[in-house]
Write an enzyme that holds these catalytic residues in place. Structure first.
Site, PDB file in Angstrom:
ATOM      1  N   GLY A 158     -38.004  58.060  63.057  1.00  0.00           N
ATOM      2  CA  GLY A 158     -36.811  58.028  62.221  1.00  0.00           C
ATOM      3  C   GLY A 158     -36.485  56.624  61.746  1.00  0.00           C
TER       4      GLY A 158
ATOM      5  NE  ARG B 276     -41.088  55.442  70.595  1.00  0.00           N
ATOM      6  CZ  ARG B 276     -40.294  56.418  70.197  1.00  0.00           C
ATOM      7  NH1 ARG B 276     -39.757  57.248  71.077  1.00  0.00           N
ATOM      8  NH2 ARG B 276     -40.012  56.568  68.920  1.00  0.00           N
TER       9      ARG B 276
ATOM     10  CE  LYS C 238     -35.561  71.242  60.370  1.00  0.00           C
ATOM     11  NZ  LYS C 238     -34.442  70.836  61.246  1.00  0.00           N
TER      12      LYS C 238
ATOM     13  N   GLY D 129     -43.344  58.518  65.960  1.00  0.00           N
ATOM     14  CA  GLY D 129     -43.725  59.037  67.253  1.00  0.00           C
ATOM     15  C   GLY D 129     -44.894  60.006  67.171  1.00  0.00           C
TER      16      GLY D 129
HETATM   17  C1  3PG Z   1     -37.182  58.484  68.797  1.00  0.00           C
HETATM   18  O1  3PG Z   1     -37.923  59.026  69.612  1.00  0.00           O
HETATM   19  O2  3PG Z   1     -37.178  58.795  67.597  1.00  0.00           O
HETATM   20  C2  3PG Z   1     -36.322  57.349  69.259  1.00  0.00           C
HETATM   21  O3  3PG Z   1     -36.550  57.048  70.603  1.00  0.00           O
HETATM   22  C3  3PG Z   1     -34.882  57.680  69.001  1.00  0.00           C
HETATM   23  O4  3PG Z   1     -34.523  58.825  69.713  1.00  0.00           O
HETATM   24  P1  3PG Z   1     -33.400  59.787  69.137  1.00  0.00           P
HETATM   25  O5  3PG Z   1     -33.970  60.391  67.869  1.00  0.00           O
HETATM   26  O6  3PG Z   1     -33.138  60.802  70.209  1.00  0.00           O
HETATM   27  O7  3PG Z   1     -32.187  58.938  68.851  1.00  0.00           O
END
Ligand code: 3PG
Ligand code: MG
Length: 399
Positions: A380, A41, A206, A356
């Site tokens: 996400g 990242r 999940k 990620g």
């Molecule tokens: C992630 O790692 O999915 C993003 O950096 C967002 O982080 P968060 O899910 O804690 O908002």
């Protein structure tokens, strides 16, 4: 897309101007040592930061790391990230030990043209993630004071309605950075008219996290291959016993309904690697998916499944993959993820890795990143994009 981007800002000239950049520098850290275990990242945001530095801007970078609870928490400090960013940029990164306080103000004030500062973790401040518009707004006012223009390059966070993502762009001239632009272009190809066959591979632990995206994707894809911890809830829905495998009991019925509506598009594992315990050295065997012993838990998909998934991927023209197929961090249970990843690289398809964990898996397994069409920095965020949701960070950039 009606969004202005970095080139528009650069064309106006940024020399001597303060530019606030929201990045997603939320990198995984080693629990024991605190070392950065995957700097993907950080590398992903270098094109934007490099261009701004080159153009003589005073660059003020902000990000979150982890999920601290609105107050300073040393284990989530961005200081190690400042170090790594400096190495990669081959330039000094001026680190502020707070986000909008005294240290941030003096650090930003001292910046010369072409220099770069990193503010401490945004989430050390309640206002960043507050559900209260006024509280978020007040924090956004303080952040916005550090910039004359705002660049959003935090694709991984565009699905969050947070001050730095959603409220700051309402206060400053705003553009999308190079990373956000590329991510939106690529994911737009998947939501538009993807070339067929379009095969999606989903894993991870999940089902409940993936339900919305499965619902949204089913009508669009030709094949949906399911592995990872979430496959056991589907196997249970097919009537198989899953031993002590990960199971979301309350999702079994939903999974059964999905299978019934899927027109045979969903492919589930036919064999799994079942172990005595969740441990790297646990005794384990490959067993048929309908023959998991009652005292064992599945930690990976088996070789026959890898072969079946490979065959399903072979003729694909578009592939999206999110979520590991097994516990890839443990070598004994990494073969499924490796096998599927390799199968994806061998297709002629336009391939996108979302998220990620799957992106980290690609690098941790030593696979060649350049053999994928695109590796998204957003987990996400990429899923919510594919679900067709409005993303607060993208909406805020539209005029
Ligand atoms: C992630 O790692 O999915 C993003 O950096 C967002 O982080 P968060 O899910 O804690 O908002
Ligand atoms: Mg996340």
């Amino acid at each position: 897309m009606s969004i202005r981007n970095l080139d528009d800002l650069l064309a106006e000239g940024v020399s001597g101007r303060r530019v606030l950049v929201r990045a997603d520098l939320n990198v995984p850290l080693d629990k024991q040592t605190g070392d950065i275990t995957d700097d993907g990242r950080i590398r992903a945001v270098l094109p934007t930061l490099g261009a701004l530095v080159q153009a003589g801007a005073k660059v003020v970078v902000c990000s979150h790391l982890g999920r601290p609870k609105g107050a300073p928490d040393p284990q989530y400090s961005l200081r190690p990230v400042a170090g790594r960013l400096g190495e990669l940029l081959d330039a000094r990164v001026h680190f502020a030990t707070d986000t909008v306080g005294e240290s941030a103000r003096t650090t930003v004030d001292a910046l010369a043209d072409g220099q770069l500062a990193l503010l401490e973790n945004l989430r050390f401040n309640k206002g960043e993630t507050s559900k209260d518009d006024a509280e978020r707004g007040a924090f956004a006012d303080q952040l916005a004071a550090f910039g004359e223009a705002y660049v959003d390059d935090a694709f991984g966070a565009v699905h969050r309605k947070h001050a730095s993502v959603h409220d700051v762009p309402a206060r400053l001239p705003h553009v999308a950075g190079r990373l956000v632009l590329r991510e939106v272009e690529v994911l737009g190809r998947l939501t538009g008219e993807p070339e067929r066959p379009y095969v999606v591979v989903l894993g991870g632990s999940k089902v409940s996290d993936k339900l919305a995206v499965i619902e949204a994707l089913l009508p669009k894809v030709d094949r949906l291959l399911i592995g990872g911890g979430m496959c056991f809830t589907f196997l249970k829905a097919q009537g198989h016993e899953v031993g002590t495998s990960l199971l979301e009991e309350e999702m079994v019925e939903t999974c059964g309904n999905l299978l019934a509506r899927a027109d045979g598009k969903i492919l589930l594992p036919v064999d799994v690697v079942a172990a005595d315990a969740f441990a790297p050295d646990a005794a384990h065997d490959t067993v048929p998916a309908d023959g998991i012993p009652s005292h064992r838990l599945g930690l990976d998909i088996g070789p026959e499944t890898v072969a079946g998934f490979t065959a399903a991927l072979a003729g694909a023209k578009t592939v999206f993959w999110n979520g590991p197929m097994g516990v890839f961090e443990m070598p004994a249970f990494a073969n499924g993820t490796r096998g599927v990843a390799e199968a994806i690289t061998k297709t002629d398809a336009f391939t996108v890795v979302g998220g990620g964990d799957s992106a980290a898996a690609v690098r941790a397994l030593g696979l060649d990143e350049s053999s994928f069409g695109h590796i998204s920095t957003g987990g996400g965020a990429s899923l919510e994009y594919l679900e067709g949701k409005t993303l607060p960070g993208i909406a805020a950039l539209e005029n």
